[in-house]
Design a protein around this motif. Structure first.
Motif, PDB file in Angstrom:
ATOM      1  N   LYS A   1      40.139  48.689  52.071  1.00 20.78           N
ATOM      2  CA  LYS A   1      39.494  47.664  52.853  1.00 20.78           C
ATOM      3  C   LYS A   1      39.203  46.607  52.044  1.00 20.78           C
ATOM      4  N   LEU A   2      39.766  45.329  52.279  1.00 19.70           N
ATOM      5  CA  LEU A   2      39.169  44.143  51.428  1.00 19.70           C
ATOM      6  C   LEU A   2      38.231  43.386  52.160  1.00 19.70           C
ATOM      7  N   ILE A   3      37.257  43.629  51.493  1.00 21.44           N
ATOM      8  CA  ILE A   3      35.845  42.751  51.857  1.00 21.44           C
ATOM      9  C   ILE A   3      35.520  41.505  51.367  1.00 21.44           C
TER      10      ILE A   3
ATOM     11  N   ILE B   1      37.995  45.207  46.912  1.00 26.25           N
ATOM     12  CA  ILE B   1      38.117  46.565  47.487  1.00 26.25           C
ATOM     13  C   ILE B   1      37.486  47.863  46.979  1.00 26.25           C
TER      14      ILE B   1
END
Lengths: 111, 113
Positions: free
Chosen positions: B100-102, B94
């Motif tokens: 947003k978790l990528i 993040i």
């Protein structure tokens, strides 16, 4: 405590059809997410929401829409299904920016 | 663009061998870091996470990871793998306060008995 519930688990669509993937969480989490998982590609973020009434695009939003009318629900809409949307879809929720809980996934095939 | 890179796509080990899976991210600011595991046919489960403090993080099932800020890395390690560790492993980040978790593209680990 059900956590994150996704329905359906499996679905086959014809090209051009539309459908809604349902996601519900009972943990009162503000953050919710939709990902798609394709072999060798990891998980790609489609859309996410930081609270009811607020949504934002992720890495691969084209062809999808979302809404967040309540804290609990975060449906993902496919309006005109295409073969490229064949994938496994995961919904997740989080209280802030940690502690993500994932649903069990929806396997979608577009033919 | 923010991204997460996992060096190995497919790793094959024998039981009791040591494991190290590489993960690098491209973001210069504060990050929250995660490793997830996905067993065949199941959804993702959290192995461990780093937010701040001690850069050596211990997780479940004997896994640990080390955050090296200067190298933008968060490598996963386990001293001795078991057959039951056969799974796909995902590094995730993040960036800042984006929420947003990528994810990285994943590493498939196969442990031979």
């Amino acid at each position: 405590n059900a956590g994150v519930t996704q329905t359906p688990k499996f679905r086959i669509l014809k090209i051009g059809q539309s459908m809604t993937l349902q996601c519900a969480q009972d943990m009162n989490h503000n953050y919710m997410y939709w990902y798609r998982q394709d072999p060798g590609m990891g998980l790609k973020l489609i859309y996410y929401s930081v609270g009811a009434g607020i949504t934002d695009k992720g890495e691969v939003p084209n062809g999808y829409n979302v809404s967040r009318s309540t804290t609990e629900d975060f449906p993902l809409r496919l309006e005109l299904a295409a073969p490229s949307q064949t994938s496994v879809y995961f919904c997740a929720s989080s209280p802030l920016t940690n502690g993500y809980t994932f649903g069990s996934g929806t396997r979608l095939t577009v033919v | 663009a923010q991204s997460v890179s996992q060096h190995n796509h497919h790793v094959i080990l024998s039981e009791a061998a040591s494991l190290e899976l590489g993960c690098n991210y491209s973001y210069g600011g504060t990050v929250n870091l995660f490793w997830y595991v996905q067993y065949p046919g199941q959804h993702l489960q959290l192995l461990l996470k780093y937010f701040s403090g001690d850069p050596l993080v211990k997780g479940i099932k004997g896994f640990e990871a080390e955050f090296i800020k200067s190298k933008f890395s968060f490598n996963l390690r386990k001293p001795s793998v078991q057959w039951s560790d056969t799974a796909e492993y995902f590094c995730a980040v993040i960036p800042g306060n984006t929420g947003k978790l990528i994810f990285g593209q994943g590493t498939t680990l196969q442990v031979k008995p």
